[in-house]
Design an enzyme around this catalytic site. Structure first.
Site, PDB file in Angstrom:
ATOM      1  CG  ASN A  25      13.659  13.874 -16.523  1.00 31.00           C
ATOM      2  OD1 ASN A  25      14.353  13.456 -17.450  1.00 31.00           O
ATOM      3  ND2 ASN A  25      13.264  15.133 -16.459  1.00 31.00           N
ATOM      4  NE  ARG A  94      20.067  14.817 -17.102  1.00 33.77           N
ATOM      5  CZ  ARG A  94      18.987  15.026 -17.815  1.00 33.77           C
ATOM      6  NH1 ARG A  94      19.043  14.943 -19.118  1.00 33.77           N
ATOM      7  NH2 ARG A  94      17.842  15.301 -17.247  1.00 33.77           N
ATOM      8  CG  ASP A 118      17.987  16.696 -24.496  1.00 36.27           C
ATOM      9  OD1 ASP A 118      18.243  15.851 -25.367  1.00 36.27           O
ATOM     10  OD2 ASP A 118      16.905  16.757 -23.904  1.00 36.27           O
ATOM     11  CB  VAL A 328      17.353  25.547 -14.279  1.00 40.28           C
ATOM     12  CG1 VAL A 328      17.808  24.147 -13.886  1.00 40.28           C
ATOM     13  CG2 VAL A 328      16.251  26.031 -13.333  1.00 40.28           C
TER      14      VAL A 328
END
EC number: 2.5.1.7
Length: 438
Positions: A25, A94, A118, A328
């Site tokens: 990330n 993304r 995902d 989340v």
């Protein structure tokens, strides 16, 4: 078509040392930020993950020069910028949505295909789009992607309805070269977000991290290249600590500072794990076994949503009934059927268990789980739906009786640094095989 599968035979406790590199990330966001610098940027301690290759291909398609070596990535603007991310990258990850702001600065317009990643729940582009509109961009969202144009973005006041990591990163990368001051309220403060802000500051950005989730960014005329060393991946670090505990062994994790794992360490200690924490490594063992726990995921500094997949397998090896409440993402428990197939006793519910009502309390989202331990796990043939689910299936297979066949292993390799080699080094009997797919 041939597909690679992993065959795993349980081989007793996993023991040994693992060095974790920068996070999946973190590295991809730094690669996007490096577009904004007028000179060369170097990202050190980069992981060898599929995400890096995908992001590099995207950047090259835009006219950015990218060089990848075993431990670092060098990025510099090319002579001409193509502001359109090709449709071929639709749904792969993304990252494209984060390129909107940088491309507006470099070319005055941008097109990015729809986000992927995902399948863990909706990742609305609304927060990104509304932020860019607030900064003066014209933005159109269609079935194929997002088109934006702006002569120059302007600083403004933005309040996020939820501390979204992606939206915070979009605003950071859009505001650093905007005209005037941007005040962001309700920002995400995850370590990866702060790390990105520090990198932008090294490039010449003016950024203040204020209390109460507030970030103030004063736009500058230009940024230069910079060099940075990525901190170790906290998801990977926790996953390998769990791997040792699940199999009755002990894994020493190097390269991830303690401060990135505070909540995770305490959770393991509450479950009866013995932690050894030094400046060089972290390790966890459970000679007296593990006990059940109730855990709720949350934004940082709470228990990270990406930690709950290995935790779920750990729960199956802890004595008693454990509860997990995911707050989340609404579809994060998509991997549970694969674990159930391997003998994990898990029930999922659409109500809030183990914590106060969350934003999914009046939806049909299955976002809570009750896990019974100690479960006797068995080898199975399973298909992995995403990165984190893939890793949890390896953990279950390592503690199971009998051989497991894992399909969709490319997901794991997209997000973890050489997981096959790491598991083999810990003593897991693991092999690759090509099979006919489809």
């Amino acid at each position: 078509m041939n597909e690679e599968v992993w065959l795993i035979e349980p081989s007793g406790p996993l023991r040994g040392d693992v060095e974790v590199r920068g996070s999946k990330n973190g590295v991809s966001k730094h690669m996007v930020a490096a577009m904004l610098g007028s000179g060369e940027s170097i990202i050190h301690n980069a992981p060898d993950v599929g995400e890096v290759g995908i992001t590099a291909q995207m950047l090259r398609a835009l006219g950015i020069n990218v060089e990848i070596t075993p431990r670092e990535i060098v990025i510099a603007q090319g002579p001409e910028i193509n502001p359109h991310v090709p449709a071929a990258f639709t749904g792969l990850n993304r990252i494209p949505i984060l390129m909107l702001g940088p491309l507006l600065h470099l070319a005055g317009e941008a097109f990015v295909p729809l986000v992927g990643g995902d399948p863990i729940g909706r990742r609305p582009v609304d927060f990104h789009v509304e932020a860019l509109r607030a900064m003066g961009a014209e933005v159109e969202v269609s079935d194929t992607g997002v088109y934006a144009k702006a002569r120059r973005l302007r600083g403004t006041r933005i309040e996020l309805p939820y501390p979204s990591v992606g939206a915070t990163e979009t605003i950071l990368m859009s505001a650093v070269l905007a005209e005037g001051k941007t005040v962001l309220k309700g920002a995400a403060m995850e370590p990866e977000v702060v790390e990105l802000a520090l990198f932008l500051q090294r490039m010449g950005a003016l950024i203040e991290l204020s209390p109460d989730r507030r970030i103030v960014i004063e736009g500058v005329e230009k940024l230069h290249g910079a060099s940075t060393w990525l901190n170790g991946d906290r998801i990977e670090a926790f996953s390998y600590l769990a791997a040792g505990l699940i199999t009755g062994g002990e894994v020493r994790v190097h390269g991830c500072p303690q401060d990135r794992l505070v909540t995770a360490i305490t959770t393991l200690a509450r479950m009866g794990a013995r932690l050894d924490i030094t400046d060089d490594y972290l390790s966890a063992s459970a000679p007296d076994g593990l006990r059940a726990a109730a855990v709720q995921t949350d934004t940082h500094p709470g228990f990270m949503t990406d930690w709950q997949t290995p935790l779920m397998v750990l729960f199956t090896q802890a004595q008693g009934m454990s509860v997990l409440h995911e707050t989340v993402f609404e579809n994060r428990l998509v991997y549970v059927p694969a674990l159930q197939k391997m003998g994990c006793e898990i029930e999922v519910f659409d109500v809030c268990l183990g914590g106060p009502a969350c934003r999914y309390h009046d939806t049909n989202a299955k976002h809570s789980a009750v896990v019974r331990g100690v479960s006797k796990l068995r080898g199975a043939d399973v298909t992995l739906p995403d990165i984190r689910a893939g890793f949890s299936a390896v953990l279950a297979a390592a503690a199971a009786e009998g051989t497991s066949t894992l399909r969709g292993v490319h997901h794991i390799e997209r997000g973890y640094h050489r997981p096959f080699e790491q598991f083999a080094s810990l003593g897991l009997k693991i092999s690759r095989e090509k099979v006919q797919s489809g």
